[in-house]
Design a protein around this motif. Structure first.
Motif, short mmCIF file in Angstrom:
data_model
loop_
_atom_site.label_atom_id
_atom_site.label_comp_id
_atom_site.label_asym_id
_atom_site.label_seq_id
_atom_site.Cartn_x
_atom_site.Cartn_y
_atom_site.Cartn_z
N ILE A 1 0.87 -1.17 0.00
CA ILE A 1 0.00 0.00 0.00
C ILE A 1 0.91 1.22 0.00
O ILE A 1 2.06 1.15 0.43
CB ILE A 1 -0.98 0.01 1.19
CG1 ILE A 1 -0.25 -0.06 2.53
CG2 ILE A 1 -2.00 -1.10 1.05
CD1 ILE A 1 -1.16 0.08 3.74
N ARG A 2 0.39 2.34 -0.50
CA ARG A 2 1.21 3.54 -0.68
C ARG A 2 0.60 4.75 0.01
O ARG A 2 -0.57 4.77 0.32
CB ARG A 2 1.34 3.85 -2.17
CG ARG A 2 2.06 2.78 -2.95
CD ARG A 2 2.18 3.13 -4.41
NE ARG A 2 2.86 2.27 -5.33
CZ ARG A 2 3.55 1.18 -5.14
NH1 ARG A 2 3.71 0.73 -3.96
NH2 ARG A 2 4.13 0.50 -6.10
N ASP A 3 1.45 5.75 0.19
CA ASP A 3 1.02 7.05 0.73
C ASP A 3 0.17 6.89 1.98
O ASP A 3 -0.95 7.40 2.07
CB ASP A 3 0.26 7.85 -0.35
CG ASP A 3 1.10 8.03 -1.60
OD1 ASP A 3 2.31 8.25 -1.46
OD2 ASP A 3 0.54 7.92 -2.71
N VAL B 1 4.15 7.72 5.03
CA VAL B 1 5.02 6.63 4.60
C VAL B 1 4.68 6.32 3.14
O VAL B 1 3.53 6.07 2.82
CB VAL B 1 4.82 5.39 5.49
CG1 VAL B 1 5.60 4.21 4.95
CG2 VAL B 1 5.23 5.71 6.92
N HIS B 2 5.69 6.37 2.30
CA HIS B 2 5.46 6.18 0.87
C HIS B 2 4.95 4.77 0.57
O HIS B 2 4.07 4.59 -0.26
CB HIS B 2 6.73 6.47 0.07
CG HIS B 2 6.57 6.19 -1.39
ND1 HIS B 2 5.70 6.90 -2.18
CD2 HIS B 2 7.14 5.26 -2.19
CE1 HIS B 2 5.74 6.42 -3.41
NE2 HIS B 2 6.61 5.44 -3.45
N ILE B 3 5.52 3.75 1.23
CA ILE B 3 5.11 2.38 0.92
C ILE B 3 5.21 1.51 2.16
O ILE B 3 6.15 1.64 2.95
CB ILE B 3 5.97 1.80 -0.23
CG1 ILE B 3 5.41 0.49 -0.72
CG2 ILE B 3 7.42 1.66 0.18
CD1 ILE B 3 5.97 0.06 -2.07
N ALA C 1 -2.99 -1.06 -4.26
CA ALA C 1 -2.19 -1.37 -5.45
C ALA C 1 -2.89 -0.98 -6.75
O ALA C 1 -2.23 -0.73 -7.75
CB ALA C 1 -1.84 -2.86 -5.46
N ALA C 2 -4.22 -0.89 -6.72
CA ALA C 2 -4.97 -0.52 -7.92
C ALA C 2 -5.10 0.99 -8.07
O ALA C 2 -5.68 1.48 -9.03
CB ALA C 2 -6.36 -1.15 -7.89
#
Length: 194
Positions: free
Chosen positions: A107-109, A141-143, A175-176
């Motif tokens: 997951i990101r951001d 956190v970016h990732i 992720a999408a």
């Protein structure tokens, strides 16, 4: 019987037969139209059910990864500042929030907010099994990788009331590319504009 009467009688008989055939044809057509309407109505209902099922499957597929993200908020802090009488105050003065990515994709951001005004001050990525600190990260956190946990900490506040009034909420991107909001009660919803 007069030839004129016979011709009138035959003409009238054929006219009656033609009128009867016309009425029978109209009734038959009405019956066919009614059957077609019933069939179309049944097909429309079936198609609507199929569309609803497809929409539900698409929504499930869209939220599958997001449903595997967990937030564990904990109250933290130790002895607080001394008051005017030089008595040490005890209690909690901050939040510690673990965001566990139990999915198979990152997951990101990832950002934890406390109330409407406060972002997490510190974030640490924890390993999935042993959970040792592996380094402080910039917030957001970016990732957060698959099977990993990120721990966020609020800034310390002076009072328990301030802590209680600033409940944690996490936002992240799956992720999408869909943006999600998860609150401390586990309620998941799509982020506005996502």
């Amino acid at each position: 019987m007069d030839a004129g009467d016979l011709a009138t009688w035959v003409g009238s008989t054929f006219a009656a037969i033609a009128a009867g055939a016309t009425l029978w044809t109209l009734k038959s057509q009405r019956d066919q139209i009614a059957e077609q309407r019933a069939f179309i109505s049944e097909q429309s209902a079936t198609l609507e059910l199929e569309r609803a099922e497809l929409r539900a499957l698409a929504a499930e597929r869209r939220s599958r990864q997001a449903k595997r993200i967990a937030m564990r908020p904990q109250l933290g802090g130790s002895r607080g500042p001394r008051n005017a009488l030089d008595i040490e105050l005890e209690g909690y003065d901050r939040w510690h929030v673990d965001i566990a990515n139990r999915s198979d994709e990152p997951i990101r951001d990832v950002l934890v907010r406390f109330g409407d005004a406060y972002n997490a001050g510190v974030a640490v990525i924890l390993e999935a099994a042993e959970m040792p600190e592996s380094g402080r990260r910039v917030v957001p956190v970016h990732i957060v990788g698959a099977g990993h946990t990120a721990r966020f900490q609020s800034p310390p506040w002076g009072s328990q009331v301030t802590v209680d009034n600033n409940r944690p909420v996490v936002t992240f991107t799956d992720a999408a590319g869909s943006r999600w909001i998860l609150d401390e009660h586990g309620e998941l919803r799509g982020a506005p504009g996502a």
